[in-house]
Motif scaffolding. Structure first.
Motif, PDB file in Angstrom:
ATOM      1  N   GLY A  78       1.036   0.363  25.430  1.00  0.00           N
ATOM      2  CA  GLY A  78       0.540  -0.902  25.957  1.00  0.00           C
ATOM      3  C   GLY A  78      -0.178  -1.768  24.928  1.00  0.00           C
ATOM      4  N   LYS A  79      -0.315  -1.268  23.675  1.00  0.00           N
ATOM      5  CA  LYS A  79      -1.023  -2.030  22.647  1.00  0.00           C
ATOM      6  C   LYS A  79      -0.098  -2.535  21.550  1.00  0.00           C
ATOM      7  CE  LYS A  79      -5.343   0.620  23.012  1.00  0.00           C
ATOM      8  NZ  LYS A  79      -5.197   2.061  23.126  1.00  0.00           N
ATOM      9  N   ALA A  80       0.905  -1.741  21.190  1.00  0.00           N
ATOM     10  CA  ALA A  80       1.779  -2.121  20.071  1.00  0.00           C
ATOM     11  C   ALA A  80       3.110  -1.394  20.181  1.00  0.00           C
ATOM     12  CB  ALA A  80       1.109  -1.773  18.737  1.00  0.00           C
ATOM     13  N   LYS A  81       4.124  -1.959  19.552  1.00  0.00           N
ATOM     14  CA  LYS A  81       5.438  -1.314  19.494  1.00  0.00           C
ATOM     15  C   LYS A  81       5.444  -0.289  18.372  1.00  0.00           C
ATOM     16  CE  LYS A  81       7.957  -5.161  21.264  1.00  0.00           C
ATOM     17  NZ  LYS A  81       9.193  -5.793  21.472  1.00  0.00           N
ATOM     18  N   ILE A  82       6.267   0.743  18.545  1.00  0.00           N
ATOM     19  CA  ILE A  82       6.417   1.771  17.516  1.00  0.00           C
ATOM     20  C   ILE A  82       7.894   1.819  17.133  1.00  0.00           C
ATOM     21  CG2 ILE A  82       6.154   4.215  16.937  1.00  0.00           C
ATOM     22  CD1 ILE A  82       4.306   4.395  19.453  1.00  0.00           C
ATOM     23  N   TYR A  83       8.164   1.631  15.840  1.00  0.00           N
ATOM     24  CA  TYR A  83       9.528   1.749  15.338  1.00  0.00           C
ATOM     25  C   TYR A  83       9.586   2.936  14.396  1.00  0.00           C
ATOM     26  CZ  TYR A  83      10.202  -3.030  17.030  1.00  0.00           C
ATOM     27  OH  TYR A  83      10.287  -4.145  17.811  1.00  0.00           O
ATOM     28  N   LEU A  84      10.671   3.709  14.515  1.00  0.00           N
ATOM     29  CA  LEU A  84      10.866   4.853  13.622  1.00  0.00           C
ATOM     30  C   LEU A  84      11.828   4.469  12.513  1.00  0.00           C
ATOM     31  CD1 LEU A  84      11.266   7.924  15.970  1.00  0.00           C
ATOM     32  CD2 LEU A  84       9.309   7.299  14.556  1.00  0.00           C
ATOM     33  N   ALA A  85      11.457   4.794  11.295  1.00  0.00           N
ATOM     34  CA  ALA A  85      12.342   4.506  10.177  1.00  0.00           C
ATOM     35  C   ALA A  85      11.984   5.389   8.996  1.00  0.00           C
ATOM     36  CB  ALA A  85      12.218   3.040   9.774  1.00  0.00           C
ATOM     37  N   GLU A  86      12.984   5.664   8.184  1.00  0.00           N
ATOM     38  CA  GLU A  86      12.779   6.444   6.961  1.00  0.00           C
ATOM     39  C   GLU A  86      13.240   5.605   5.786  1.00  0.00           C
ATOM     40  OE1 GLU A  86      12.863  10.383   6.851  1.00  0.00           O
ATOM     41  OE2 GLU A  86      11.842  10.210   8.761  1.00  0.00           O
ATOM     42  N   GLY A  87      12.672   5.873   4.631  1.00  0.00           N
ATOM     43  CA  GLY A  87      13.177   5.240   3.430  1.00  0.00           C
ATOM     44  C   GLY A  87      12.219   4.229   2.828  1.00  0.00           C
ATOM     45  N   LYS A  88      12.770   3.394   1.947  1.00  0.00           N
ATOM     46  CA  LYS A  88      11.965   2.417   1.230  1.00  0.00           C
ATOM     47  C   LYS A  88      11.497   1.310   2.168  1.00  0.00           C
ATOM     48  CE  LYS A  88      13.537   2.658  -3.579  1.00  0.00           C
ATOM     49  NZ  LYS A  88      12.701   3.788  -3.773  1.00  0.00           N
ATOM     50  N   VAL A  89      10.256   0.898   1.980  1.00  0.00           N
ATOM     51  CA  VAL A  89       9.647  -0.099   2.854  1.00  0.00           C
ATOM     52  C   VAL A  89      10.478  -1.390   2.916  1.00  0.00           C
ATOM     53  CG1 VAL A  89       7.635  -1.593   3.137  1.00  0.00           C
ATOM     54  CG2 VAL A  89       7.325   0.824   2.582  1.00  0.00           C
ATOM     55  N   GLU A  90      10.949  -1.876   1.777  1.00  0.00           N
ATOM     56  CA  GLU A  90      11.682  -3.147   1.753  1.00  0.00           C
ATOM     57  C   GLU A  90      12.937  -3.080   2.611  1.00  0.00           C
ATOM     58  OE1 GLU A  90      10.550  -1.539  -0.945  1.00  0.00           O
ATOM     59  OE2 GLU A  90       8.884  -2.897  -1.394  1.00  0.00           O
ATOM     60  N   GLY A  91      13.686  -1.989   2.465  1.00  0.00           N
ATOM     61  CA  GLY A  91      14.912  -1.827   3.246  1.00  0.00           C
ATOM     62  C   GLY A  91      14.633  -1.755   4.734  1.00  0.00           C
TER      63      GLY A  91
END
Length: 118
Positions: A78-91
């Motif tokens: 209820g406060k923020a979205k959560i996205y899952l990702a791996e790898g380099k920040v820029e990509g």
């Protein structure tokens, strides 16, 4: 959208593990607003929560993490979205702009999962 990412050596990390916290303004392009030491690294318990709270206090509405535990998921509900990702920040940020990141409402590991560094 203001997005926080725990970062280690330019790679997306978990909220309790990332050495730095970067906060980006993400629209059609990406702007780094600030970077600071992850407060989780000096916390004794529920370390990820310290990182998440520090970013929420700065007006963040989404997090990109490599992993997140049940306390973090509950804390952000209820406060923020959560996205899952791996790898380099820029990509990963490019994928976010293109709408290719998956939002999650589930922890990536259980209550008693340990990384072996306590």
């Amino acid at each position: 959208m203001k997005v926080a990412i725990p970062v280690t050596n330019g790679m997306v990390d978990g909220p309790g593990e990332g050495l730095k916290v970067r906060i980006y303004e993400v629209d059609k392009e990406v702007k780094l607003l600030e970077e600071y030491d992850n407060p989780a690294l000096t916390a004794m318990a529920a370390r990820g929560i310290y990182m998440l709270r520090s970013a929420l206090d700065k007006g963040v509405t989404a997090f990109i993490v490599a992993e997140i535990g049940p306390p973090g998921v509950r804390f952000l509900e209820g406060k923020a979205k959560i996205y899952l990702a791996e790898g380099k920040v820029e990509g990963v940020l490019n994928k976010l702009i293109k709408g290719e990141l998956k939002e999650t409402h589930e922890p990536t590991h259980g209550e008693h999962h340990s990384h072996g560094h306590h």
